[in-house]
Design a protein around this motif. Structure first.
Motif, PDB file in Angstrom:
ATOM      1  N   THR A 112       0.849  -1.195  -0.005  1.00 44.59           N
ATOM      2  CA  THR A 112       0.038  -0.102   0.075  1.00 44.59           C
ATOM      3  C   THR A 112       0.718   1.119   0.045  1.00 44.59           C
ATOM      4  O   THR A 112       0.747   2.138  -0.717  1.00 44.59           O
ATOM      5  CB  THR A 112      -0.996   0.104   1.097  1.00 44.59           C
ATOM      6  OG1 THR A 112      -1.664  -1.029   1.280  1.00 44.59           O
ATOM      7  CG2 THR A 112      -1.738   1.157   1.249  1.00 44.59           C
ATOM      8  N   ARG A 116       1.108   4.254  -2.870  1.00 45.24           N
ATOM      9  CA  ARG A 116       0.878   5.750  -2.497  1.00 45.24           C
ATOM     10  C   ARG A 116       2.220   6.638  -2.488  1.00 45.24           C
ATOM     11  O   ARG A 116       1.956   7.845  -2.864  1.00 45.24           O
ATOM     12  CB  ARG A 116       0.274   5.991  -1.124  1.00 45.24           C
ATOM     13  CG  ARG A 116      -1.118   5.005  -0.825  1.00 45.24           C
ATOM     14  CD  ARG A 116      -1.675   5.684   0.244  1.00 45.24           C
ATOM     15  NE  ARG A 116      -3.149   4.898   0.528  1.00 45.24           N
ATOM     16  CZ  ARG A 116      -4.063   5.176   1.357  1.00 45.24           C
ATOM     17  NH1 ARG A 116      -3.719   6.117   2.299  1.00 45.24           N
ATOM     18  NH2 ARG A 116      -5.069   4.468   1.448  1.00 45.24           N
ATOM     19  N   LYS A 287       1.205   6.555   9.483  1.00 39.17           N
ATOM     20  CA  LYS A 287      -0.142   6.775   9.391  1.00 39.17           C
ATOM     21  C   LYS A 287      -1.077   5.709   8.784  1.00 39.17           C
ATOM     22  O   LYS A 287      -2.106   5.431   8.917  1.00 39.17           O
ATOM     23  CB  LYS A 287      -0.041   8.058   8.464  1.00 39.17           C
ATOM     24  CG  LYS A 287       0.150   9.385   9.187  1.00 39.17           C
ATOM     25  CD  LYS A 287       0.076  10.659   8.289  1.00 39.17           C
ATOM     26  CE  LYS A 287       0.597  11.837   8.963  1.00 39.17           C
ATOM     27  NZ  LYS A 287       0.705  12.948   8.182  1.00 39.17           N
ATOM     28  N   LEU A 288      -0.043   5.088   7.752  1.00 36.88           N
ATOM     29  CA  LEU A 288      -0.963   3.876   6.968  1.00 36.88           C
ATOM     30  C   LEU A 288      -1.310   2.827   7.941  1.00 36.88           C
ATOM     31  O   LEU A 288      -2.452   2.349   8.015  1.00 36.88           O
ATOM     32  CB  LEU A 288      -0.114   3.320   5.854  1.00 36.88           C
ATOM     33  CG  LEU A 288      -0.027   4.266   4.452  1.00 36.88           C
ATOM     34  CD1 LEU A 288       0.758   3.431   3.473  1.00 36.88           C
ATOM     35  CD2 LEU A 288      -1.444   4.254   3.972  1.00 36.88           C
ATOM     36  N   GLU A 290      -2.077   3.157  11.157  1.00 34.46           N
ATOM     37  CA  GLU A 290      -2.909   3.434  12.018  1.00 34.46           C
ATOM     38  C   GLU A 290      -4.319   3.551  11.206  1.00 34.46           C
ATOM     39  O   GLU A 290      -5.214   3.033  12.177  1.00 34.46           O
ATOM     40  CB  GLU A 290      -2.753   4.998  12.599  1.00 34.46           C
ATOM     41  CG  GLU A 290      -1.441   5.241  13.407  1.00 34.46           C
ATOM     42  CD  GLU A 290      -1.099   6.496  13.600  1.00 34.46           C
ATOM     43  OE1 GLU A 290      -1.694   7.485  12.945  1.00 34.46           O
ATOM     44  OE2 GLU A 290      -0.275   6.777  14.444  1.00 34.46           O
ATOM     45  N   ARG A 291      -4.377   3.879   9.972  1.00 32.35           N
ATOM     46  CA  ARG A 291      -5.607   3.757   9.283  1.00 32.35           C
ATOM     47  C   ARG A 291      -6.098   2.288   9.047  1.00 32.35           C
ATOM     48  O   ARG A 291      -7.307   1.910   9.426  1.00 32.35           O
ATOM     49  CB  ARG A 291      -5.430   4.401   8.024  1.00 32.35           C
ATOM     50  CG  ARG A 291      -5.289   5.721   8.125  1.00 32.35           C
ATOM     51  CD  ARG A 291      -4.983   6.306   6.562  1.00 32.35           C
ATOM     52  NE  ARG A 291      -4.617   8.040   6.761  1.00 32.35           N
ATOM     53  CZ  ARG A 291      -3.812   8.277   5.699  1.00 32.35           C
ATOM     54  NH1 ARG A 291      -3.531   7.743   4.815  1.00 32.35           N
ATOM     55  NH2 ARG A 291      -3.650   9.861   5.869  1.00 32.35           N
ATOM     56  N   SER A 292      -4.949   1.420   8.923  1.00 36.84           N
ATOM     57  CA  SER A 292      -5.548  -0.212   8.558  1.00 36.84           C
ATOM     58  C   SER A 292      -5.930  -0.831   9.927  1.00 36.84           C
ATOM     59  O   SER A 292      -6.608  -1.655   9.899  1.00 36.84           O
ATOM     60  CB  SER A 292      -4.126  -0.638   8.034  1.00 36.84           C
ATOM     61  OG  SER A 292      -3.360  -1.039   9.199  1.00 36.84           O
ATOM     62  N   ARG A 294      -7.934   0.823  12.216  1.00 36.50           N
ATOM     63  CA  ARG A 294      -8.921   1.185  12.452  1.00 36.50           C
ATOM     64  C   ARG A 294     -10.341   0.449  12.308  1.00 36.50           C
ATOM     65  O   ARG A 294     -10.332  -0.200  11.180  1.00 36.50           O
ATOM     66  CB  ARG A 294      -9.222   2.688  11.960  1.00 36.50           C
ATOM     67  CG  ARG A 294      -8.426   3.705  12.687  1.00 36.50           C
ATOM     68  CD  ARG A 294      -8.871   5.140  12.060  1.00 36.50           C
ATOM     69  NE  ARG A 294      -7.712   5.937  12.576  1.00 36.50           N
ATOM     70  CZ  ARG A 294      -7.246   6.890  11.733  1.00 36.50           C
ATOM     71  NH1 ARG A 294      -7.534   6.940  10.503  1.00 36.50           N
ATOM     72  NH2 ARG A 294      -6.428   7.643  12.315  1.00 36.50           N
TER      73      ARG A 294
END
Length: 294
Positions: A112, A116, A287-288, A290-292, A294
């Motif tokens: 991922t 990006r 950051k990626l 942390e998003r994954s 959630r």
């Protein structure tokens, strides 16, 4: 002292060979040698002991290597910070990881990230937790995924990812498989263990738990990878105390929860330098993650 001199010095220190370092840097060997001599003149100390077969660091060279790596990491971070302000994450992401850490799917996360941030070169290295912590603190790695086995310091901080209880893995016909639904560390005092080498996080966490409980433990079979550990247990050559998610990698093994371990758990963390020294690429990766989660 010029920045390129430090770059040349670190390359020779890593390769322990002038010819290989020159090839990697794409400079002539005579030019590389001249650069090292200039650095030695500036510092008024020899940095390498040269022989026909190998190159080794002097005491002064070993002292310089730590600081040179830190300086080069800071220069790289400064360059990447400027690019990030301009809206582009570029440069290099140097990542380390232990095997099979819970709380992060490393391959999927990096895939991922590459989609990006295609201008970032990804470098990945698998090591034990001791080496990873040292490399992040020294600036050789931007971040690492590891089992927590040491406290934070001025050069190192940890971000929790997951915690797992201690679990015993054994062959289905091993006597412990019929000993009950749970076991204590004291029930394992006479067992032969399969485990990682001491530099790996799970081994150090397990050693600490048994030492705290005052239970002696014989590790007769030491390995460097998860699948070898599971193979040996599957052949009934020993038992293993392991993070709980290891049981899903070999469902033929019998898994038994361990009690009486106090606060002993396998905790996986992301190891990073202090916030002001964290590279833009490392921040983007976190950051990626942390998003994954959630």
């Amino acid at each position: 002292m010029e920045l390129r001199h430090l770059q040349h010095f670190v390359a020779v220190a890593e390769d322990r060979h002038f010819t290989r370092a020159a090839e990697r840097l794409m400079v002539s060997q005579s030019g590389l040698s001249a650069s090292i001599r200039a650095l030695e003149r500036d510092l008024k100390a020899p940095l390498f002991v040269r022989s026909t077969r190998r190159v080794t660091l002097t005491e002064a060279g070993r002292a310089l290597l730590v600081e040179a790596e830190r300086v080069l990491a800071q220069v790289r971070a400064a360059q990447e910070a400027v690019a990030a302000v301009q809206g582009v994450v570029r440069g290099t992401l140097s990542l380390g990881t232990e095997q099979c850490v819970a709380g992060v799917h490393v391959a999927g996360l990096l895939a991922t990230f590459r989609r990006r941030h295609p201008e970032v070169e990804i470098r990945l290295r698998q090591e034990g937790g001791l080496v990873l912590a040292e490399d992040v603190a020294a600036g050789r790695l931007d971040l690492a995924f590891s089992y927590r086995t040491r406290a934070d310091s001025d050069q190192l901080r940890s971000v929790p990812l997951a915690t797992e209880p201690m679990t015993l893995l054994c062959h289905p016909e091993h006597p412990l498989a019929a000993a009950g639904p749970v076991l204590s560390l004291h029930d394992l005092a006479e067992e032969v263990f399969v485990d990682f080498h001491p530099g790996w996080g799970p081994r150090r966490a397990t050693d600490a738990a048994f030492a705290t409980a005052g239970v002696p433990r014989a590790v007769s079979l030491e390995v460097n990878d998860v699948h070898s550990l599971l193979d040996l247990v599957e052949e009934d050559l020993g038992v293993a105390a392991a993070p709980r998610h290891f049981r899903h990698k070999r469902k033929s093994l019998h898994a038994i929860p361990l009690t009486g371990t106090g606060d002993a758990v396998y905790e996986t963390v992301a190891l990073l330098p202090p916030p002001q020294a964290t590279s833009p690429a490392a921040r983007a990766l976190m950051k990626l993650l942390e998003r994954s989660a959630r």
